[in-house]
Design a protein around this motif. Structure first.
Motif, mmCIF file in Angstrom:
data_model
loop_
_atom_site.group_PDB
_atom_site.id
_atom_site.type_symbol
_atom_site.label_atom_id
_atom_site.label_comp_id
_atom_site.label_asym_id
_atom_site.label_seq_id
_atom_site.Cartn_x
_atom_site.Cartn_y
_atom_site.Cartn_z
ATOM 1 N N ALA A 430 38.788 83.135 56.182
ATOM 2 C CA ALA A 430 37.717 83.773 56.947
ATOM 3 C C ALA A 430 36.395 83.038 56.724
ATOM 4 N N GLU A 431 35.363 83.493 57.404
ATOM 5 C CA GLU A 431 34.023 82.934 57.225
ATOM 6 C C GLU A 431 33.423 83.448 55.911
ATOM 7 N N LYS A 432 32.497 82.687 55.362
ATOM 8 C CA LYS A 432 31.872 83.079 54.097
ATOM 9 C C LYS A 432 31.122 84.406 54.210
ATOM 10 N N LYS A 433 30.550 84.669 55.376
ATOM 11 C CA LYS A 433 29.851 85.941 55.553
ATOM 12 C C LYS A 433 30.817 87.120 55.435
ATOM 13 N N ASP A 434 32.076 86.907 55.842
ATOM 14 C CA ASP A 434 33.079 87.954 55.689
ATOM 15 C C ASP A 434 33.429 88.162 54.218
ATOM 16 N N LEU A 435 33.487 87.071 53.472
ATOM 17 C CA LEU A 435 33.785 87.170 52.045
ATOM 18 C C LEU A 435 32.649 87.865 51.298
ATOM 19 N N GLU A 436 31.419 87.701 51.774
ATOM 20 C CA GLU A 436 30.297 88.400 51.154
ATOM 21 C C GLU A 436 30.475 89.911 51.260
ATOM 22 N N HIS A 437 31.157 90.346 52.316
ATOM 23 C CA HIS A 437 31.409 91.781 52.479
ATOM 24 C C HIS A 437 32.284 92.340 51.361
ATOM 25 N N VAL A 438 33.160 91.486 50.812
ATOM 26 C CA VAL A 438 33.995 91.932 49.692
ATOM 27 C C VAL A 438 33.107 92.309 48.509
ATOM 28 N N ALA A 439 32.176 91.432 48.172
ATOM 29 C CA ALA A 439 31.252 91.712 47.069
ATOM 30 C C ALA A 439 30.368 92.908 47.392
ATOM 31 N N ASP A 440 29.895 92.983 48.632
ATOM 32 C CA ASP A 440 29.064 94.117 49.036
ATOM 33 C C ASP A 440 29.813 95.429 48.851
ATOM 34 N N ALA A 441 31.062 95.438 49.265
ATOM 35 C CA ALA A 441 31.865 96.656 49.173
ATOM 36 C C ALA A 441 32.088 97.067 47.726
ATOM 37 N N ILE A 442 32.380 96.104 46.862
ATOM 38 C CA ILE A 442 32.593 96.416 45.445
ATOM 39 C C ILE A 442 31.322 96.992 44.831
ATOM 40 N N GLU A 443 30.194 96.377 45.136
ATOM 41 C CA GLU A 443 28.924 96.862 44.585
ATOM 42 C C GLU A 443 28.596 98.267 45.085
ATOM 43 N N ARG A 444 28.876 98.508 46.360
ATOM 44 C CA ARG A 444 28.613 99.842 46.908
ATOM 45 C C ARG A 444 29.491 100.881 46.213
ATOM 46 N N ILE A 445 30.745 100.551 45.996
ATOM 47 C CA ILE A 445 31.658 101.489 45.331
ATOM 48 C C ILE A 445 31.197 101.749 43.902
ATOM 49 N N ARG A 446 30.786 100.711 43.217
ATOM 50 C CA ARG A 446 30.336 100.885 41.832
ATOM 51 C C ARG A 446 29.099 101.791 41.775
ATOM 52 N N LYS A 447 28.177 101.587 42.691
ATOM 53 C CA LYS A 447 26.964 102.386 42.715
ATOM 54 C C LYS A 447 27.256 103.866 42.968
#
Length: 456
Positions: A430-447
């Motif tokens: 996938a595109e790198k911007k899509d991979l950034e969503h993985v990190a975004d999602a993990i951080e949101r869940i942790r918060k």
């Protein structure tokens, strides 16, 4: 701050409205409006998911592949012939091996390689517990005993030091697995094998084009086995291959896969029929045509998976409770059949892994738990020990399953199986911007871990 540099991830990382205000000072009102639309509420709690698009599909078929496959289908020659030979030559060249034999699947490649190394009753083969069951089944089907050596918890690969501790006078071979497409420590494993005069059969069924010091895995040991099943990086639907520089070995494998008919150095008279015990594992022409059509894109996609795996690792490695994979220093290329990280629920307010995975899925990030623990204790082993053949080949003491299980404890593997999270290989295309969503999602869940945990 430039507008293009102010990504959604920066907003997700921001903990307070004051922080957001400071960060966006001077930006256009439209950007602020877009920020306020993202409430940060996890999708599993009713918010909008972070990744609303899709991911690259798999397998991937291109119209340009049609002609070569159609030509084979129209020829009426569907059983093994020239196209299979061409595929074998191409795969041997690609891997850097002298010879290649194709078979119907990766499991059969392992079964054939073990059997044609004269491994059988009374022998022990050292294996990893972090693998697909076929690795172990290939040993059992030969009548040998699998001996489990625990893993390196950071690389997930079989630990060479643990291998040393498992060697006995009965040990005949080591069967390392380049699991998830990340190379095992073959230089150390080969040193151990050479010291103890052991055969090495590499299970490279998930490691196409992976390298150690620019030498491809599957070429370090006496032989290497590959899989081309539908989820694999070179998918034929089903298919497998064995590579080796040992002509005599490959000739025996050929005879074995072709109902024992003589081949090469396996000599037999014309019309004499089968000269050795064999089976029928021949690849078809149309499977080989599918492989030849796709093999040209494999190198480019492997490079892309490596670049994106490195990028994603950088994105998530600083998140507390998330510990991504580690490669050995001598690895010059991995295959990344899966992208794996370990999840520590303590850093997520005690949110269980299954709830974390559901929350991640809700954000549009598909995932898997990976292998179940206790491959070294599962019922298939005891079933094998209770078969008529095993009871005739071994003493009751040798087949005492309770004692066997105690001798084959692998605590590092058990911990990994309870903490691992897998992302499938097609996501790394996938595109790198899509991979950034993985990190975004993990951080949101942790918060929001506490709220997710408390949700019924």
């Amino acid at each position: 701050m430039k507008l293009k540099d102010f990504t959604r991830r920066e907003f997700v990382k921001t903990n307070t409205l004051a922080g957001i205000g400071a960060a966006v000072a001077g930006l256009a009102p439209a950007v602020v409006a877009n920020c306020s639309a993202d409430t940060g509420i996890p999708a599993i709690l009713g918010g909008e998911k972070i990744h609303s698009g899709g991911w690259p599909g798999w397998p991937q078929w291109k119209p340009s592949y049609n002609e070569s496959l159609l030509k084979v289908m129209q020829s009426g020659v569907w059983s093994r012939a020239d196209i299979v030979n061409e595929f074998e030559e191409k795969w041997a060249e690609t891997i850097g091996s002298k010879r290649c034999l194709s078979v119907v699947n990766g499991t059969s490649a392992l079964v054939t390689a073990v059997a044609m190394n004269d491994i059988g009753a009374g022998d022990e083969v050292i294996v990893t517990p972090y693998t697909w069951i076929s690795t172990i089944q290939s040993v059992l089907l030969a009548g040998a005993i699998p001996v489990f050596a625990d893993i390196d918890p950071e690389t997930y690969q079989i630990d060479p030091e643990k291998i040393k501790a498992k060697i006995t006078p009965r040990t005949k071979a080591i069967l390392p697995v380049h699991i998830l497409g990340m190379p095992a420590d073959m230089e150390k494993i080969m040193a151990v094998a050479e010291e103890h005069k052991l055969i090495v059969i590499e299970d490279a069924c998930q490691a196409w084009l992976a390298e150690i010091n620019h030498k491809k895995v599957g070429t370090f040991g006496q032989s290497g086995c590959f899989s081309f099943q539908n989820s694999k990086h070179l998918p034929l639907g089903e298919g497998g291959a064995i590579v080796s520089d040992d002509d005599g070995f490959v000739d025996r494998c050929y005879s074995y896969h072709n109902v024992g008919f003589p081949h090469g150095t396996v000599i037999g008279g014309v019309g004499a029929g089968s000269v050795m015990l064999g089976t029928k594992l021949r690849l078809t022409e149309y499977q080989a045509a599918i492989g030849l059509a796709q093999i040209g894109i494999l190198d480019e996609q492997t490079t892309m998976r490596n670049e994106n795996a490195k990028y994603l690792r950088e994105q998530i490695k600083g998140i507390p409770g998330i510990k991504p994979y580690k490669l050995y220093r001598n690895v010059t290329r991995a295959a990344f059949h899966m992208f794996c990280f370990r999840y520590d629920e303590k850093e997520f307010k005690g949110l269980p892994r299954d709830r974390f995975l559901k929350a991640l899925s809700a954000e549009g990030i598909p995932n898997m738990t990976g292998y179940a623990p206790f491959l070294n204790k599962q019922p298939y082993l005891e079933h094998a020990f209770n078969t008529k053949n095993f009871r005739k080949m071994y003493t009751a003491e040798e087949l005492d399953f309770k004692k066997y299980s105690e001798r084959n404890e692998c605590p590092e593997n058990d911990s990994l199986c309870m903490e691992s999270v897998w992302l499938q290989q097609n996501m790394l295309l996938a595109e790198k911007k899509d991979l950034e969503h993985v990190a975004d999602a993990i951080e949101r869940i942790r918060k929001n871990a506490e709220a997710i945990k408390n949700k019924s």
